[in-house]
Scaffold this motif. Structure first.
Motif, PDB file in Angstrom:
ATOM      1  N   PHE A 125      34.326  29.619  57.341  1.00 22.86           N
ATOM      2  CA  PHE A 125      34.367  30.487  56.174  1.00 22.86           C
ATOM      3  C   PHE A 125      34.588  31.926  56.622  1.00 22.86           C
ATOM      4  O   PHE A 125      34.424  32.252  57.802  1.00 22.86           O
TER       5      PHE A 125
ATOM      6  N   THR B  42      33.775  36.079  55.106  1.00 24.36           N
ATOM      7  CA  THR B  42      33.040  36.882  54.127  1.00 24.36           C
ATOM      8  C   THR B  42      34.012  37.877  53.497  1.00 24.36           C
ATOM      9  O   THR B  42      34.598  38.698  54.194  1.00 24.36           O
TER      10      THR B  42
ATOM     11  N   GLN C  37      30.451  40.612  47.254  1.00 23.71           N
ATOM     12  CA  GLN C  37      30.765  39.765  48.395  1.00 23.71           C
ATOM     13  C   GLN C  37      30.664  38.290  48.028  1.00 23.71           C
ATOM     14  O   GLN C  37      29.850  37.899  47.185  1.00 23.71           O
ATOM     15  N   ARG C  38      31.506  37.480  48.658  1.00 21.31           N
ATOM     16  CA  ARG C  38      31.443  36.040  48.478  1.00 21.31           C
ATOM     17  C   ARG C  38      31.886  35.353  49.766  1.00 21.31           C
ATOM     18  O   ARG C  38      32.602  35.945  50.569  1.00 21.31           O
ATOM     19  N   MET C  39      31.434  34.134  49.947  1.00 26.21           N
ATOM     20  CA  MET C  39      31.827  33.340  51.091  1.00 26.21           C
ATOM     21  C   MET C  39      32.991  32.450  50.669  1.00 26.21           C
ATOM     22  O   MET C  39      32.913  31.746  49.667  1.00 26.21           O
TER      23      MET C  39
END
Length: 292
Positions: free
Chosen positions: A161, A163, A171-173
């Motif tokens: 993944f 970031t 923020q999201r993965m």
């Protein structure tokens, strides 16, 4: 008084909703512009707001919708904060703007891009970079800005993944598949050291959005596709649509795309109607009643 209320409203958007600087500037312009037409926004009544319809008569439907939305949210905030006892926003013009369906590449067109990119990736560092860009646009659905500004520190060496810092600093993965991991590793080896971005610019900083756009169109032309059909956003649309066609949950898709509102994600439900009928017939408890 009205300017104080506008300032407080914008501060709320920044603090509670994580609104980006560009979004806050747009809201400020819209509210200031409305005030220039009808006067003090805090004292305006429904008749005042109705006058905006003629003042905004020449605006495109999308612009009119945006301005009306800014005022509706502002008056909702004012009522919540006790700055007004009533909400005059129902008098605002409400355009019937239909959101256009996004352009999407077919599976065959995507395959043509990858076939050429994989061949060129084995030959030159520029080819390796192009394949990595393509994998992250179509394989992970990144926005153009998210992709070109991706810092090296956001890419773990052994984790599947990255970031992402998206709109409003949220923020999201984002999962990175095996193909994209391999392409990224190949590019990072060819890239060498220096700079803090995955896709650095020769002039310093990172690759520009304009350059990414140009690279994709050049690839499309060499792959025998209409370059007018290919862009970073079109590949993001293809990522979303093809995932949905494959059975992905809409909420999962919302998370992957970084959409704050599920309504934004629902635009991707324009999948083949025949496939949806077949899905209902195959999976619904009553789908096979007639055959019993």
């Amino acid at each position: 008084m009205a300017q104080d209320a506008v300032g407080a409203f914008l501060a709320m958007l920044a603090a509670e909703r994580g609104a980006a600087a560009n979004t806050l500037s747009a809201y400020r312009r819209d509210l200031t512009g409305a005030g220039e037409v009808i006067g003090d926004l805090l004292r305006a009544d429904k008749a005042d707001l109705a006058r905006l319809a003629s003042a905004w008569a020449d605006l495109a439907p999308a612009s009119l919708a945006r301005k009306s939305s800014a005022l509706r949210q502002f008056y909702g905030f004012c009522v919540d904060e006790g700055l007004r006892d009533d909400d005059p926003s129902p008098a605002l013009p409400r355009p019937k703007a239909r959101r256009p369906l996004p352009r999407v590449l077919s599976h065959q067109e995507v395959a043509a891009l990858f076939t050429l990119a994989e061949t060129e990736a084995a030959a030159t560092p520029e080819g390796a970079r192009m394949l990595a860009l393509l994998e992250l646009l179509y394989g992970s659905g990144l926005r153009a800005t998210e992709l070109v500004s991706l810092p090296l520190m956001a890419v773990p060496r052994d984790a599947p993944f990255v970031t992402i810092t998206g709109k409003g600093g949220q923020q999201r993965m984002v999962p990175v598949g095996g193909r994209a991991q391999a392409a990224l590793s190949q590019w990072l080896r060819a890239r060498g050291g220096g700079g803090r971005f995955v896709f650095p610019s020769p002039r310093g900083g990172h690759l520009s959005r304009v350059r990414l756009f140009q690279l994709l169109r050049d690839l499309a032309l060499r792959a025998g596709l209409d370059p007018e059909k290919v862009s970073p956003h079109v590949l993001r649309h293809a990522f979303a649509t093809h995932l949905l066609e494959g059975g992905a949950d809409l909420r999962v898709l919302q998370t992957l795309l970084g959409h704050a509102d599920i309504a934004t994600t629902q635009i991707y439900t324009h999948v083949d109607s025949a496939r949806l009928v077949a899905l209902v017939n195959a999976r619904h408890p009553l789908g096979n009643v007639g055959s019993r």
